[in-house]
Design a protein around this motif. Structure first.
Motif, mmCIF file in Angstrom:
data_model
loop_
_atom_site.group_PDB
_atom_site.id
_atom_site.type_symbol
_atom_site.label_atom_id
_atom_site.label_comp_id
_atom_site.label_asym_id
_atom_site.label_seq_id
_atom_site.Cartn_x
_atom_site.Cartn_y
_atom_site.Cartn_z
ATOM 1 N N SER A 53 -10.694 -2.062 -8.732
ATOM 2 C CA SER A 53 -9.883 -2.380 -7.407
ATOM 3 C C SER A 53 -10.875 -3.092 -6.350
ATOM 4 O O SER A 53 -10.325 -4.001 -5.782
ATOM 5 C CB SER A 53 -8.737 -1.362 -6.968
ATOM 6 O OG SER A 53 -8.189 -1.008 -7.893
ATOM 7 N N PHE A 56 -12.533 -6.372 -7.537
ATOM 8 C CA PHE A 56 -11.484 -7.544 -7.475
ATOM 9 C C PHE A 56 -11.327 -7.742 -5.987
ATOM 10 O O PHE A 56 -10.962 -8.996 -5.723
ATOM 11 C CB PHE A 56 -10.446 -7.303 -8.445
ATOM 12 C CG PHE A 56 -10.754 -7.294 -9.814
ATOM 13 C CD1 PHE A 56 -11.342 -8.210 -10.245
ATOM 14 C CD2 PHE A 56 -10.396 -6.172 -10.632
ATOM 15 C CE1 PHE A 56 -11.746 -8.251 -11.752
ATOM 16 C CE2 PHE A 56 -10.820 -6.465 -11.814
ATOM 17 C CZ PHE A 56 -11.519 -7.300 -12.598
ATOM 18 N N TYR A 57 -11.039 -6.927 -5.244
ATOM 19 C CA TYR A 57 -10.747 -7.156 -3.664
ATOM 20 C C TYR A 57 -11.911 -7.950 -2.991
ATOM 21 O O TYR A 57 -11.532 -8.826 -2.295
ATOM 22 C CB TYR A 57 -10.571 -5.829 -3.058
ATOM 23 C CG TYR A 57 -10.229 -5.951 -1.503
ATOM 24 C CD1 TYR A 57 -9.078 -6.473 -1.124
ATOM 25 C CD2 TYR A 57 -11.197 -5.649 -0.627
ATOM 26 C CE1 TYR A 57 -8.792 -6.494 0.326
ATOM 27 C CE2 TYR A 57 -11.057 -5.851 0.700
ATOM 28 C CZ TYR A 57 -9.830 -6.462 1.209
ATOM 29 O OH TYR A 57 -9.666 -6.523 2.406
ATOM 30 N N GLY A 60 -11.903 -11.512 -4.555
ATOM 31 C CA GLY A 60 -10.651 -12.121 -3.929
ATOM 32 C C GLY A 60 -10.957 -12.573 -2.520
ATOM 33 O O GLY A 60 -10.420 -13.775 -2.094
#
Length: 63
Positions: A53, A56-57, A60
């Motif tokens: 998480s 990917f954060y 992003g």
């Protein structure tokens, strides 16, 4: 983007190497009965989920 992927790769490599020495985390469920072993890595799954998480954060945020 290339530097980010290389950094994440190095971090994952280090985590993988540490994981080989640790084996399993405290909180993982191991049930042994006779010649059958059931292993449910609940804490390991939570840690992997949190790490992915965060990765990917971070990825992003750069898009």
């Amino acid at each position: 983007m290339g530097k980010i992927l290389m950094t994440l790769g190095i971090i994952l490599l280090i985590i993988g190497m540490i994981w080989q020495f640790i084996g399993k985390l405290p909180g993982d469920i191991v049930i042994k009965k006779g010649n059958t072993t059931f292993y449910f890595p609940i804490v390991t799954s939570i840690v992997v989920s949190i790490v992915l998480s965060i990765i990917f954060y971070v990825i992003g945020r750069f898009k």
